[in-house]
Structures are given as structure tokens and as C-alpha cells.
Design a protein around this motif. Structure first.
Motif, PDB file in Angstrom:
ATOM      1  N   UNK A 182       0.839  -1.212   0.000  1.00 27.63           N
ATOM      2  CA  UNK A 182       0.000   0.000   0.000  1.00 27.63           C
ATOM      3  C   UNK A 182       0.866   1.252   0.000  1.00 27.63           C
ATOM      4  N   UNK A 183       1.886   1.277   0.862  1.00 26.16           N
ATOM      5  CA  UNK A 183       2.787   2.433   0.916  1.00 26.16           C
ATOM      6  C   UNK A 183       3.563   2.584  -0.391  1.00 26.16           C
ATOM      7  N   UNK A 184       3.962   1.459  -0.957  1.00 30.46           N
ATOM      8  CA  UNK A 184       4.730   1.488  -2.203  1.00 30.46           C
ATOM      9  C   UNK A 184       3.899   2.085  -3.340  1.00 30.46           C
ATOM     10  N   UNK A 185       2.641   1.658  -3.456  1.00 27.89           N
ATOM     11  CA  UNK A 185       1.814   2.178  -4.543  1.00 27.89           C
ATOM     12  C   UNK A 185       1.371   3.619  -4.289  1.00 27.89           C
ATOM     13  N   UNK A 186       1.348   4.022  -3.035  1.00 26.74           N
ATOM     14  CA  UNK A 186       1.105   5.440  -2.746  1.00 26.74           C
ATOM     15  C   UNK A 186       2.247   6.297  -3.278  1.00 26.74           C
ATOM     16  N   UNK A 187       3.484   5.820  -3.072  1.00 28.83           N
ATOM     17  CA  UNK A 187       4.650   6.533  -3.603  1.00 28.83           C
ATOM     18  C   UNK A 187       4.661   6.490  -5.129  1.00 28.83           C
ATOM     19  N   UNK A 188       4.318   5.329  -5.702  1.00 29.96           N
ATOM     20  CA  UNK A 188       4.273   5.197  -7.151  1.00 29.96           C
ATOM     21  C   UNK A 188       3.272   6.171  -7.761  1.00 29.96           C
ATOM     22  N   UNK A 189       2.115   6.294  -7.149  1.00 28.50           N
ATOM     23  CA  UNK A 189       1.087   7.213  -7.652  1.00 28.50           C
ATOM     24  C   UNK A 189       1.575   8.663  -7.616  1.00 28.50           C
ATOM     25  N   UNK A 190       2.191   9.052  -6.513  1.00 28.57           N
ATOM     26  CA  UNK A 190       2.693  10.428  -6.387  1.00 28.57           C
ATOM     27  C   UNK A 190       3.720  10.746  -7.460  1.00 28.57           C
ATOM     28  N   UNK A 191       4.664   9.845  -7.658  1.00 28.28           N
ATOM     29  CA  UNK A 191       5.721  10.103  -8.639  1.00 28.28           C
ATOM     30  C   UNK A 191       5.191  10.002 -10.072  1.00 28.28           C
ATOM     31  N   UNK A 192       4.244   9.107 -10.318  1.00 27.33           N
ATOM     32  CA  UNK A 192       3.663   8.998 -11.659  1.00 27.33           C
ATOM     33  C   UNK A 192       2.938  10.283 -12.039  1.00 27.33           C
ATOM     34  N   UNK A 193       2.196  10.853 -11.113  1.00 29.31           N
ATOM     35  CA  UNK A 193       1.499  12.112 -11.399  1.00 29.31           C
ATOM     36  C   UNK A 193       2.478  13.271 -11.584  1.00 29.31           C
ATOM     37  N   UNK A 194       3.584  13.236 -10.853  1.00 29.23           N
ATOM     38  CA  UNK A 194       4.622  14.256 -11.030  1.00 29.23           C
ATOM     39  C   UNK A 194       5.178  14.206 -12.451  1.00 29.23           C
ATOM     40  N   UNK A 195       5.416  13.006 -12.959  1.00 28.49           N
ATOM     41  CA  UNK A 195       5.944  12.858 -14.319  1.00 28.49           C
ATOM     42  C   UNK A 195       4.872  13.115 -15.369  1.00 28.49           C
ATOM     43  N   UNK A 196       3.639  12.704 -15.080  1.00 28.13           N
ATOM     44  CA  UNK A 196       2.546  12.898 -16.029  1.00 28.13           C
ATOM     45  C   UNK A 196       2.303  14.379 -16.296  1.00 28.13           C
ATOM     46  N   UNK A 197       2.598  15.217 -15.301  1.00 26.44           N
ATOM     47  CA  UNK A 197       2.414  16.664 -15.469  1.00 26.44           C
ATOM     48  C   UNK A 197       3.359  17.245 -16.519  1.00 26.44           C
ATOM     49  N   UNK A 198       4.476  16.555 -16.788  1.00 22.96           N
ATOM     50  CA  UNK A 198       5.363  17.009 -17.861  1.00 22.96           C
ATOM     51  C   UNK A 198       4.680  16.882 -19.212  1.00 22.96           C
ATOM     52  N   UNK A 199       3.845  15.851 -19.355  1.00 23.79           N
ATOM     53  CA  UNK A 199       3.171  15.600 -20.631  1.00 23.79           C
ATOM     54  C   UNK A 199       1.894  16.436 -20.761  1.00 23.79           C
ATOM     55  N   UNK A 200       1.027  16.303 -19.778  1.00 25.54           N
ATOM     56  CA  UNK A 200      -0.281  16.958 -19.849  1.00 25.54           C
ATOM     57  C   UNK A 200      -0.849  17.117 -18.445  1.00 25.54           C
ATOM     58  N   UNK A 201      -1.092  18.345 -18.053  1.00 22.16           N
ATOM     59  CA  UNK A 201      -1.563  18.622 -16.697  1.00 22.16           C
ATOM     60  C   UNK A 201      -3.038  18.278 -16.524  1.00 22.16           C
ATOM     61  N   UNK A 202      -3.748  18.049 -17.636  1.00 21.57           N
ATOM     62  CA  UNK A 202      -5.191  17.785 -17.531  1.00 21.57           C
ATOM     63  C   UNK A 202      -5.489  16.365 -17.073  1.00 21.57           C
ATOM     64  N   UNK A 203      -4.493  15.481 -17.079  1.00 19.55           N
ATOM     65  CA  UNK A 203      -4.687  14.085 -16.656  1.00 19.55           C
ATOM     66  C   UNK A 203      -4.092  13.854 -15.277  1.00 19.55           C
TER      67      UNK A 203
END
Length: 637
Positions: A195-216
Motif C-alpha cells: 500500500x505504501x509502495x503504490x502510494x509513492x508510485x502514484x505520487x511520482x507517476x502524477x509528477x511525471x505525467x504533469x510534464x506531458x499533460x496537466x489535464x490528466x
């Protein structure tokens, strides 16, 4: 820790026919650089991807070596292999001989466990891997639990970081096996840490996703595994996506390919940021640009090269390999990746009956010539082949032959007074040209001064003068006019012209066997002195003779034969070895070490002996001439 060389032989697409081609598939990254690769379909990009992936995997898990389908045993000295050289001067091999990993050499003696650790990071990502996050097979949702946590999952080899019980500090895949024994404490540790691992994964994935498109934005939901009625139920993982703040019930069906690819890339790269640091961290991205349009490709480059992605993390500690089939994109990406090495893969279907990769090295005229031959562009091939011959011959010929008439000796006081009215000055990388001006103000051509013809003539003089049997010299003279003027042929695409070019490559391959090594280099600033000991027979005294080297001392090697090339030298003094007293004995310059040392031997003979037929063994030069630090020439080889 970084890879500095990759060498592959007869693995998958990389067919090597004989030992002459032994280094055909070598990629040098001398400073552990990242690598950008362009390659057309079928050129070997994915074979390189698989080669590195298999290499690191075999350090932990046994697996068969995938030999090239057309490999014939006995044609090469070595069995098929994948060699990796690391910047700690260690050499590692995955060999088909026993299908095993071998540590070939480890100069530092340091622990090389980082090879196995690099496999745990799972840094090999292809476009097919990206599809696993959103591609539905038979309308079934992707199996994300297997992708992330099961036997070969992205996090499967990662050690559980914070279990309540110390004995549960093992790899996630092993802890799940333990859960299968209905161990509730193990299952609690598993669920809590995942659970903690996927919480960290989600945070970092959204950080990187913002480089591509902030609407997602992305939400990763983890549902605990449970023990119910004496049976273990599997956990569940699902992705929920918002677009402009609105939930998408089936995002994989509603989003376009560019957005799905951006999400997948963000998740896979976020995984890399979640795993613990490793001494050797490889990130190989194979053709993952396929689903991205141009506007979404630049953000990926920014992610890979950023010093801070937003939370202090970056990919600076990873060695990155990035491949693309899109040549236009390759050219766009190069300026963004200034410090990266760049190379190009092509399909070579001209050199043999079997298609195989051709790796084009940017600094090699020979490689460029091969490329143009494979493309059927024979005039361009001839042009680069000519440059390759000129470059190789210049590398072989010593300075005193390339620029005869110029000397380092102190008594060379020649000078030229130049009239600007009657002479013009031009230059290239090697020399200045002083050329008479014609009445119509046009300069006389300089092509004959540094052209291939003169280089061939000088090379022929060199090998004949030193008794070297280079059997291709007549062939080289026969084809030189074609190489000097490739446009002279009446049909530039004819089989005859191609045959002449192939003959040129055969000669060049043989010419590449001629090696020259500077044993002692003479800098412009400081004099270089060498020494030679000899007993003076008439008195029995031992003397040390000192002389100044005026030109680089070069050893030439070809087919097992060695020749010390002439280098001008100047006698300075001799020293009585018993008390080191000096006797200045400056004499006239000698054209070679051999002549000078032979002269010393003749001078040191008893007066009554006939000195006309003295024989001085050239091998004695290497063994008996030494430097100021006491190293013999043999020690310097």
C-alpha cells in the motif's frame, strides 16, 4: 558505475562470420555516456535491448543463450557471447558456452554484485511493456498484480522495506509465497508495505505525467489480499484516471493513444524512482516513442535530462539507452541530448546474403563507406572509402615521411621569406600551403600535395624500405584512380563499380592490420633523452651514452613482424659509469637509433678488429636502449 563498452558476437541479429569481423558489433561509451540510437526496422535495436536484458538476467537466473540462426560453429575463435565492460575496469561475459555468466576480469578486485543488482531494477522498457498497462485481451482488464508483484513483476525482487517482523524483510515475491502458507503476519506486512509502495508510485507517476499533460491525473487503487475460510485471496490493483477533474470509467477505451502512452511511460519511470539506489542502474527505453506525437516526445526528453523532477529526484544516476525508428525524431532529439553518444543502426543486405545489422560509428570513414555501399550509393561510398584510405595511411606514415624536409634538430635554421603579392597561403589540418599566384589570380591546385596518390607512393616506399611484404600494394595502385575520382565511371551503379569498391574494402581491411605505436613521444617544449650502455674494449671501461631524440620513436607491426622506424637523433655525451663523470661528445645527427647505436658499437671495438662488417642486431635496440627513468624501450611497448 557505468558501462563503457558493449561487444556482441552471434547473438540474435548480430551475425559475425569470422575473426576479421570480431569487433563489428562494438559500442564504445568511454565515459559511461548515455546512448541515443536510430535504427530502421530490422536493424538490431531490439536485439541490443534483449542482449543487455539477458546479460543482466543471467547473473541471477539461468537461461539459454539465443544464438544467431545462421551462426556456424568454428568460424570464429570464441563461442557466441555478450561482453560488458564496466568503468571499474571489470569485464563480464554471458557466453553460449554453458549458457552462463562469467567474470572475465576484475582489475580492481572490488565486489561486482552490482551486476545482479542491476537486474533487480527492471530498467528495460519496450513499447510492448507499455501496452500491458492498458491493453485488454479478450476484453479482460490488464493483470496489474502480475505486472508489478508476481514472479517477474516490476517490484517482485525488491526487498520489503519496513516489515513489522524482521524475518519478513525479503523480496516481495518471496513474501507472497510465505503468505501462501496462510501466515497472517506475513500477509499484514505484505499489504502494509505494498500500500505504501503504490502510494509513492502514484505520487511520482502524477509528477511525471504533469510534464506531458496537466489535464490528466492518475489514482492507483490497491485492494488487500486476505485469508478467508482457510484460503488466500489475491490482492487487486486498478488504475483510475481523471481528465480535467472528471472521472473516466474506462479510461483505456476513452483516451487517445498519446495520453495512454504518456500515462504508461509515467508509471514505468515512476517505478524506477521508487526502487532503492543501485551502483549500476540501466534504463533502456526501446521504441517507446511509437505512441507519442511530437508534442509529447519533448517532455520525455525533459524528464530524462532534468536535474530535479519536482521532488529532488532525477535520472542522473542511471545510464540511459534510448532507441527510435523515427529518423526525423532522432535528428530533433540530438540537440536536446548534447552530452549523449549517438549511433545509427541499418540493415546490411549488401555485404552478405543474410540481412544483419550495420552499426554506423560517427567518427569512422570506413563505417560511413559501408553504410553508403549498403544503400547502393556507390559514389558516396567511394568518396568515404578514399577518405578512409587517406586517414589510415596518414596514421601509418611517420611525420618525417609525411612532411619530409622539416626537422626538429637545433641546426635546422632554414626560413622562407614570402611575398604576399606573388604567393597565397592556404591550410588544412596537417600543413600550410604556400602557392604561387597565377596571372589570372587563381591559385594552383593543392590536391596533388596531400592526395591519396602521394600517400600510396610514400607507403610503398616505407614498406619496401623496411622489407615488409604487403601483398595488396599492387591492387591498391590499380584501384587508386577509381578512388581518387569515383565519378569517372560510366555507370555509377554498375556491378563492376561495386566490385571495385568491394576490392577497396578488402585492401583496407588488410591495411588496418598495419599498426603503428609511438614508443617515445617528443614534445615541442622539452628535449627527450635516451641512453645506451657499451663497454669500450680498449680500456675495459663501461660507458653510458646519452643522445637526444628529435622525432617520435615509432614501432610498426604487420603480420607478426616488427620494425623500428627511423627517428633522427643527436649524440650529446657519454658518462663513465664507475664515477658518472661526463664527457661531452656532441656529434652530427644520425637518421636513426640503429645507425647511432651501431656507430657506438663500432667505436667501442678493439682497434685491431675489422670494423667494416659489424652486424648490430636491431632487437638490441628494444632491450638495451632506455629512458631517463630507466625504462627500456621494451618496457614501454
Amino acid at each position: 558505475m557505468k558501462i563503457k563498452r558493449i561487444h556482441i558476437s552471434n547473438y540474435r541479429a548480430f551475425l559475425v562470420n569470422d575473426d576479421q569481423e570480431a569487433s563489428r558489433y562494438t559500442i564504445d561509451l568511454p565515459n559511461g555516456e548515455n546512448l541515443l540510437i536510430y535504427g530502421e526496422n530490422g536493424s538490431g535495436k531490439s536485439s541490443l535491448f534483449r542482449a543487455l536484458k539477458d546479460f543482466f538476467n543471467v547473473a541471477l537466473n539461468s537461461q539459454p543463450f539465443q544464438k544467431n540462426l545462421f551462426y556456424e560453429a568454428g568460424k570464429t575463435s570464441d563461442e557466441p557471447f555478450i561482453d560488458i565492460f564496466i568503468d571499474d575496469n571489470s569485464h563480464h561475459r554471458f557466453s553460449s558456452d554453458g549458457n552462463q555468466y562469467l567474470l572475465v576480469n576484475n582489475e580492481s578486485g572490488a565486489d561486482t554484485n552490482y551486476i545482479a543488482q542491476a537486474n533487480i531494477t527492471n530498467g528495460f522498457i519496450s513499447y510492448r511493456d507499455l501496452l500491458k498497462l492498458h491493453f485488454r485481451h479478450d476484453n479482460q482488464e490488464p493483470d496489474l498484480v502480475s505486472l508489478f508483484l508476481r514472479q517477474d513483476g516490476l517490484f517482485s525482487d525488491m526487498v520489503v522495506p519496513a516489515p513489522a517482523k524482521a524475518e519478513n524483510k525479503i523480496a516481495y515475491k518471496n513474501l507472497w509465497v510465505k503468505c501462501g502458507g496462510l501466515d497472517q503476519e506475513a500477509l499484514t506486512d505484505y499489504n502494509t508495505n505494498v500500500t505504501a509502495l503504490f502510494g509513492e508510485l502514484e505520487t511520482k507517476a502524477n509528477m511525471l505525467l504533469a510534464f506531458f499533460q496537466k489535464e490528466c491525473s492518475l489514482k492507483i487503487q490497491y485492494t488487500d489480499g486476505e485469508i478467508i475460510d482457510g484460503a488466500l485471496s489475491s490482492p487487486a490493483i486498478s488504475f483510475k484516471v481523471k481528465l480535467f477533474g472528471k472521472d473516466l470509467p474506462e479510461h483505456d477505451d476513452m483516451l487517445n493513444e498519446a495520453r495512454l502512452t504518456a500515462i504508461a511511460i509515467s508509471v514505468f519511470l515512476a517505478h524506477q524512482l521508487c526502487i532503492p539506489p543501485a551502483e549500476l542502474k540501466i534504463l533502456f527505453l526501446d521504441d517507446i516513442f511509437i505512441g507519442l506525437d511530437m508534442t509529447n516526445r519533448i517532455p520525455l526528453l525533459k524528464i530524462l535530462t532534468s536535474d530535479d523532477l519536482g521532488d529532488g529526484s532525477s535520472f542522473k544516476d542511471a545510464q540511459i539507452f534510448l532507441t527510435t525508428y523515427d529518423r526525423e525524431w532522432f535528428n530533433v532529439a540530438k540537440p536536446y541530448l548534447k552530452d549523449w553518444e549517438k549511433t545509427e543502426f541499418y540493415v546490411d543486405n549488401y555485404n552478405s546474403s543474410i540481412d544483419r545489422p550495420l552499426i554506423r560509428k560517427s567518427g569512422s570513414y570506413e563505417e560511413r563507406a559501408w553504410f553508403h555501399l549498403t544503400q547502393g550509393d556507390y559514389p558516396a561510398c567511394a568518396n568515404y572509402l578514399r577518405k578512409a584510405f587517406e586517414q589510415k595511411l596518414r596514421d601509418i606514415l611517420p611525420d618525417n615521411m609525411l612532411r619530409s624536409g622539416f626537422s626538429r634538430s637545433d641546426n635546422d635554421t632554414s626560413h622562407i621569406i614570402v611575398s604576399k603579392k606573388h604567393l597565397s597561403i592556404n591550410q588544412n589540418d596537417e600543413v600550410w600551403f604556400f602557392m604561387p599566384k597565377e596571372s589570372n589570380a587563381k591559385n594552383i591546385s593543392q590536391s596533388g600535395f596531400t592526395g591519396l596518390q602521394k600517400l600510396i607512393d610514400k607507403f610503398e616506399t616505407l614498406i619496401k624500405g623496411y622489407g615488409i611484404d604487403f601483398q595488396h600494394i599492387d591492387d591498391l595502385n590499380r584501384i587508386k584512380n577509381r578512388l581518387l575520382n569515383p565519378l569517372s565511371h560510366h555507370d555509377l551503379r554498375s556491378p563492376i563499380f561495386k566490385t571495385e569498391l568491394e576490392t577497396g574494402f578488402t585492401i583496407l581491411k588488410e591495411l588496418n592490420k598495419v599498426k603503428t605505436q609511438i614508443i617515445v613521444e617528443v614534445p615541442d617544449e622539452n628535449p627527450v633523452y635516451l641512453f645506451f650502455d657499451k663497454e669500450y674494449a680498449n680500456t675495459g671501461n663501461d660507458y653510458k651514452y646519452k643522445f637526444q631524440l628529435l622525432e617520435n620513436l615509432i614501432l610498426l607491426e604487420y603480420n607478426g613482424e616488427e620494425r623500428m622506424l627511423n627517428a633522427e637523433c643527436k649524440p650529446i655525451a657519454r658518462f663513465l659509469k664507475s664515477d658518472d663523470s661526463e664527457e661531452p661528445r656532441e656529434g652530427k645527427n644520425q637518421k636513426s637509433l640503429y645507425d647511432l647505436c651501431k656507430g657506438i658499437c663500432i667505436f667501442s671495438m678493439p682497434h685491431k678488429e675489422d670494423k667494416r662488417n659489424v652486424v648490430f642486431n636491431p632487437d638490441d635496440l628494444i632491450n638495451e636502449v632506455y629512458t631517463e627513468s630507466g625504462q627500456t624501450l621494451k618496457n614501454l611497448l
